[in-house]
Motif scaffolding. Sequence first.
Motif: not given
Length: 550
Positions: A107, A119, A138, A467
């Motif tokens: 990322n 998460d 996501r 991404r």
Amino acid sequence: MKYYITILFITTLSFTSLAQGKPDNSINPDKPKLVVGVVVDQMRYDYLTRFWNKYENDGFKRLIAEGFNFKNNHFNYIPTYTAPGHASVFTGTTPQNHGIISNSWYNKFEQQYIYCVTDVNVQPLGTLASAGKMSPHRMLTTTIADENRLFTQMRGKTIGIALKDRGAILPAGHTANAAYWFHGQEEGKWISSTFYMEEMPKWVQDFNISGAALSYMKPWDALKDLDSYLESGIDENLFETGYSGKKTATFPYDLEKLEKENGNYDLLKVTPYGNSLTTDFAIAAIKGEALGKDEFTDFLTVSFSSTDYIGHNFGVNSKEIEDAYLRLDLDIARLLANLDEEVGNGNYAFFLTADHGGGDVPTYLTSVKIPSGYFDDVEFDTKLKEFIFQKYKKENLIESISNYQVFFNYRNLADAEIDRKSFEQNIAHFILQYPKVSRVFTRNQLESGNYTEGISGLIQNGFNQKRSGDVVFVLDPAVISYTTTTGSTHGSGFSYDTHAPLIFFGKGIKQGSTAIRSEIVDIAPTISVLLGIAFPNAATGTPLIQVLEK
């Protein structure tokens, strides 16, 4: 004139319905009470045909005899990994849109490597371990299960189940009532997170204390006479990894003796018993959640993960993988029989597919004179950075090299006054000359071009502008990057990784088959049409109308 024709047409339909004694009270009379979406992890299409003569009549053979079989179904993007596969099946689109570009990826905004469903903002349920801190946050788009929840004003339920967290979470979507995955190690429990609920339902708690997981800690031997497994290679060979604590990767395997050296309950994942345990839990969910019991369509997503673990360990040509599919055939028969009993034969729709295929072990292919090999990631990283330093006399111009993608450090490029497009062209040229690399694509090419066919089209469908990296490369056919020279893997855009089964079965589904090409993103729109609901919000697939009765 058009007004009168429309009235006449509607009136004619009404009189026709009355004359037949079948008033049409619904625009969608074939809507099932329950949709069951099954993904078999790492299932090649030819596992259906190769092991066909050994399957029983009530599993795979029943699905094909009574359902519709797509023989030429493919993934239409790269990379063919578990997380993108599950997301693409249920969103009806590719990583370009749903954003799940791999199982894990770099990322560039957070400047760290991230896992697809981690998460930190949720808490685990059923365990204290961080394995429970998971959610679909996501994933950027809705799934078909999400659209069903929206259509029914949240009255239709969604339950997702898999040994793997990503296999349970991504198909079920953002609005699911629950997703459950298996936490092995010393616990052997089905767990979830507070993303879905505040506490576990009683039926889950009861299942976890029932001893079901413990009951599978027993010997794994061949289901049938091992000498009859002529569809696979020899049992003892040089191409399998096996388990710690056993010298050879050969039948039988005493799981009780092997468990401590192989992750305790995690060992179940790497045996067919992991799929059997998944089936047990899915059957418990059907009853515990009363799925398919009212007028609002429910969704159950089930991913059978053990086939992937076994394929990685033993390879696609192993006796172990054949035995795993013969046992999975029985588990699918057991699931179908339970659906017949609990929901009613003819009241549910069912589809079965995979999240990717798998390739033969390169060392095996080499032994039979087929071109293949291994790609050394560490050596490649070193050589690329050496090239960059020699040409630019600067370090740290690359932030990450992962998933066959190169991520640039834009700030350092700007500070060194290096033109990004020129830099990416030089990087691409170097990589293309590198051994065992087949093709290279730059960000500029993928953002400005419109590729619709071949490997370039697959790369573009898997490329997410925010991404993905700045240079993407593809290895030669049958060349893999792997930690060992035993076991199989996947991820490419070649047919051994893209060709996956697709069978529709049940209410509203025709019987038949076709060799016309279909794509994995077509599944969700087809179910949308079956249910008469909206497509997932970024769907790019096309409904497979030949499978639908009406």
